[in-house]
Design a protein around this motif. Structure first.
Motif, mmCIF file in Angstrom:
data_model
loop_
_atom_site.group_PDB
_atom_site.id
_atom_site.type_symbol
_atom_site.label_atom_id
_atom_site.label_comp_id
_atom_site.label_asym_id
_atom_site.label_seq_id
_atom_site.Cartn_x
_atom_site.Cartn_y
_atom_site.Cartn_z
ATOM 1 N N THR A 551 0.846 -1.187 0.000
ATOM 2 C CA THR A 551 0.000 0.000 0.000
ATOM 3 C C THR A 551 0.890 1.249 0.000
ATOM 4 O O THR A 551 2.065 1.169 0.356
ATOM 5 C CB THR A 551 -0.978 -0.017 1.207
ATOM 6 N N SER A 563 0.882 -4.258 3.008
ATOM 7 C CA SER A 563 -0.514 -4.031 3.350
ATOM 8 C C SER A 563 -0.967 -5.083 4.365
ATOM 9 O O SER A 563 -0.593 -6.253 4.253
ATOM 10 C CB SER A 563 -1.328 -4.136 2.069
ATOM 11 N N ASN A 565 -4.350 -6.692 5.614
ATOM 12 C CA ASN A 565 -5.770 -6.735 5.252
ATOM 13 C C ASN A 565 -6.531 -7.702 6.160
ATOM 14 O O ASN A 565 -5.956 -8.661 6.664
ATOM 15 C CB ASN A 565 -5.936 -7.212 3.813
#
Ligand code: FHN
Length: 604
Positions: A551, A563, A565
């Protein structure tokens, strides 16, 4: 024989009485008990630098991250020029009693003033060194004496900051430039014997009872020019002159090294993170500099300063908040405003701070705020400091097994009972719609005895779920490396998992129903063959880790991060209230890594 029996019985009664009336559980000594009870103090940085206001000859102090009181050193000012700042003081306006009155208004119980800061200038009429205020004022001023008189008048304890290590005025005092130019131990000892020892002697002889000698060497003595022998000499003199005077760890001796040091001083503005079983303190600023700085602009809010005080008390610590008055004695409005607001808060809620201490539950258990506690005459009160008034007007308290005799708002003089439900270790308190206080509202849970608690549980979040994190496990096998948040927290706290590992959490669920679980992690591999199995209430949920990619932290920058998630795992049926263990088995194949962030368990 009978006499012996009576004496033994009496001893047991006295012991029971002492236990029942025990106010503070931490290891304060007879000497430091007042400090632990008082919790909140004022720091004053006042000296020649106050008149410079962060500027020298039109130039701002060099080195943005430095403090205004470091001006002489940073801007390389010669002492004979620096002393000219004395001419900027407005002696007629300057009244130290006003600082004491402000401390009183703020609910502070002691004042520590910079009798001599690093610039070496004495704020009292020192006979030891010419570099003192008495020598440069006519009629002679002695700020220390004036403050001592005012403190006595208003019932505030007086403490002195004395810069023993660093002294930019004395030829042989320490100045960091001496790392380059060098100085012999013999030379340094000359400074020590002819300035430090006699000046501290003056301070402890001429100004009545001194509650603390606050020294300021922020690295261990082994890394400095000071010898342990010199520190012990200083300490022994203090003990001899004023046996009740406390000494802080920045003398240069840690309290682990010398149990005769009364309390530990954390780093500047460094708040407590864990409960300590000895007295400790954070010295903090309202903005950045300690001494007055004309263009200061990093003012902390009243809420944030109050949170610092509450946080420290919830961990058995103290907070000493600094004021940096101007050369006419005036305290910036941004400071008086906040101090007065804190004082008003303490007038109503001070019971939760003074003579209060940490409670036995984990300090980060609840995301709505912090708990302090007090046991007196066998009764225990828990003070729930709510920073974030819940949107659904319910405070969820996890881990308390005993039934409270009463729950009420501390601000309510009538102590009107507040409704609550308690199931085993889950208490829900039903709050009024509006928070009673804009900064921190305090709810009192009162018990007729010390409440029983259940440790190891994950607290129920203010949002009504449970965050199962690397830090609140009850068991872990395999990988245990937890990394702290980085890149301003954009990379969250994570557990680095490699190979086979297993983790376990425990929650208490008071509301049966269907719960869902999701897992947050980062996985930077294309192959989806590492997996996990989660087991709770007889249900098994499986998941193959999926690549989470990267990201962008900031647009058009090199700030590209992994990232993290969330991935749904599935549902779990909970039929009845009770304790539930959540077991997570992780199987990470060779050369792969899972960066586990958290599991989130919430009622559907
Ligand atoms: O260098 C000093 C600083 O000027 C200030 O006095 C603070 C207060 O804790 N102590 C030193 C830095 O830690």
């Amino acid at each position: 024989m009978i006499n012996k029996k009576i004496i033994r019985t009496l001893k047991v009664i006295i012991l029971l009485f002492l236990v029942a009336n025990k106010i503070n559980a931490q290891k304060a000594t007879e000497r430091s008990q007042w400090f632990v009870d008082d919790r909140f103090g004022m720091f004053i940085h006042f000296g020649l630098y106050s008149a410079a206001e962060g500027y020298w000859h039109g130039e701002k102090i060099r080195y943005d991250n430095n403090y205004a009181e470091w001006l002489q050193y940073r801007n390389r000012i010669d002492t004979k020029d620096y002393i000219s700042l004395i001419n900027r003081f407005q002696w007629d306006e300057l009244d130290p009693e006003q600082w004491v009155i402000l401390a009183k208004k703020a609910g502070m119980k002691y004042i520590t003033i910079t009798a001599k800061h690093h610039d070496g200038f004495a704020l009292w009429d020192s006979k030891v060194s010419d570099y003192s205020i008495g020598n440069y004022t006519s009629p002679k001023r002695d700020i220390i004496k004036e403050l001592a008189v005012a403190c006595k008048k208003h019932g505030i304890k007086l403490a002195f900051y004395y810069s023993h290590w660093v002294d930019w005025e004395h030829k042989y005092g320490w100045d960091h430039t001496k790392e380059l130019t060098g100085i012999t131990e013999l030379e340094y000892d000359k400074y020590w014997q002819e300035k430090v020892i006699p000046q501290v002697r003056e301070l402890l002889t001429n100004y009545g009872e001194i509650s603390i000698m606050w020294f300021d060497m922020w690295i261990h003595h082994s890394r400095t020019i000071i010898t342990k022998k010199q520190l012990i000499q200083l300490k022994n003199m203090i003990r001899e002159l004023q046996p009740n005077c406390l000494i802080n760890s920045r003398l240069g001796l840690s309290i682990e090294e010398d149990s005769d040091i009364d309390f530990r001083t954390l780093g500047d503005n460094q708040l407590g993170k864990e409960k300590l079983d000895y007295p400790w303190q954070t010295a903090g600023t309202v903005a950045h500099s300690w001494g007055y700085h004309a263009t200061e602009n990093q003012w902390k809010s009243t809420t944030s300063l109050l949170k610092s005080l509450i946080n420290n008390v919830s961990l058995n610590g103290n907070f000493m908040l600094n004021i940096g008055p101007r050369a006419n004695g005036e305290v910036p409005y941004e400071i008086t405003d906040r101090l007065e607001n804190i004082g008003k808060w303490l007038e109503i809620n001070g019971e939760s701070i003074y003579k209060s201490e940490a409670f036995d539950l984990r300090t980060d258990l609840h995301d709505w705020g912090k708990i302090t506690s007090k046991t007196e005459n066998g009764k225990t009160k828990l003070y729930l400091h709510v920073f974030n008034w819940p949107l659904d007007h319910q405070i969820r308290v996890t881990g308390i097994k005993s039934t409270p005799s009463k729950i009420y708002l501390l601000s309510d003089k009538l102590e009107t009972s507040i409704k609550y439900d308690q199931k085993e270790v889950a208490t829900r308190i039903y709050l009024p719609f509006k928070a009673p206080d804009p900064y921190a509202s305090v709810i009192v849970m009162e018990f007729n005895h010390k409440p029983k608690i259940e440790k190891g549980l994950v607290g129920e979040s203010i949002a009504g779920g449970y965050a199962l994190t690397p830090k609140n496990t009850i068991k872990s096998e395999g990988s245990t490396t937890i990394l702290s948040p980085s890149k301003f927290g954009s990379i969250p706290e994570r557990l680095i998992i490699e190979g086979n590992s297993a983790y376990e959490w425990r929650v208490y669920i008071d509301q049966p129903g269907t719960y869902f679980l999701d897992i947050s992690y980062s996985f930077q591999d294309k192959e989806n063959n590492s997996s996990m199995t989660l087991e709770m209430a007889g249900t098994k949920l499986k998941h193959n880790f999926k690549g989470t990619g990267k990201t962008v932290g900031e647009p058009k920058s090199a700030w590209i991060i992994d990232s993290y998630n969330s991935h749904p795992l599935g549902e779990i049926k909970i039929d009845h209230p009770g304790f539930y263990d959540i077991k997570l088995d992780v199987n990470v194949i060779k050369n792969q890594t899972i960066k586990f962030n958290r599991l989130w368990l919430k009622k559907s």
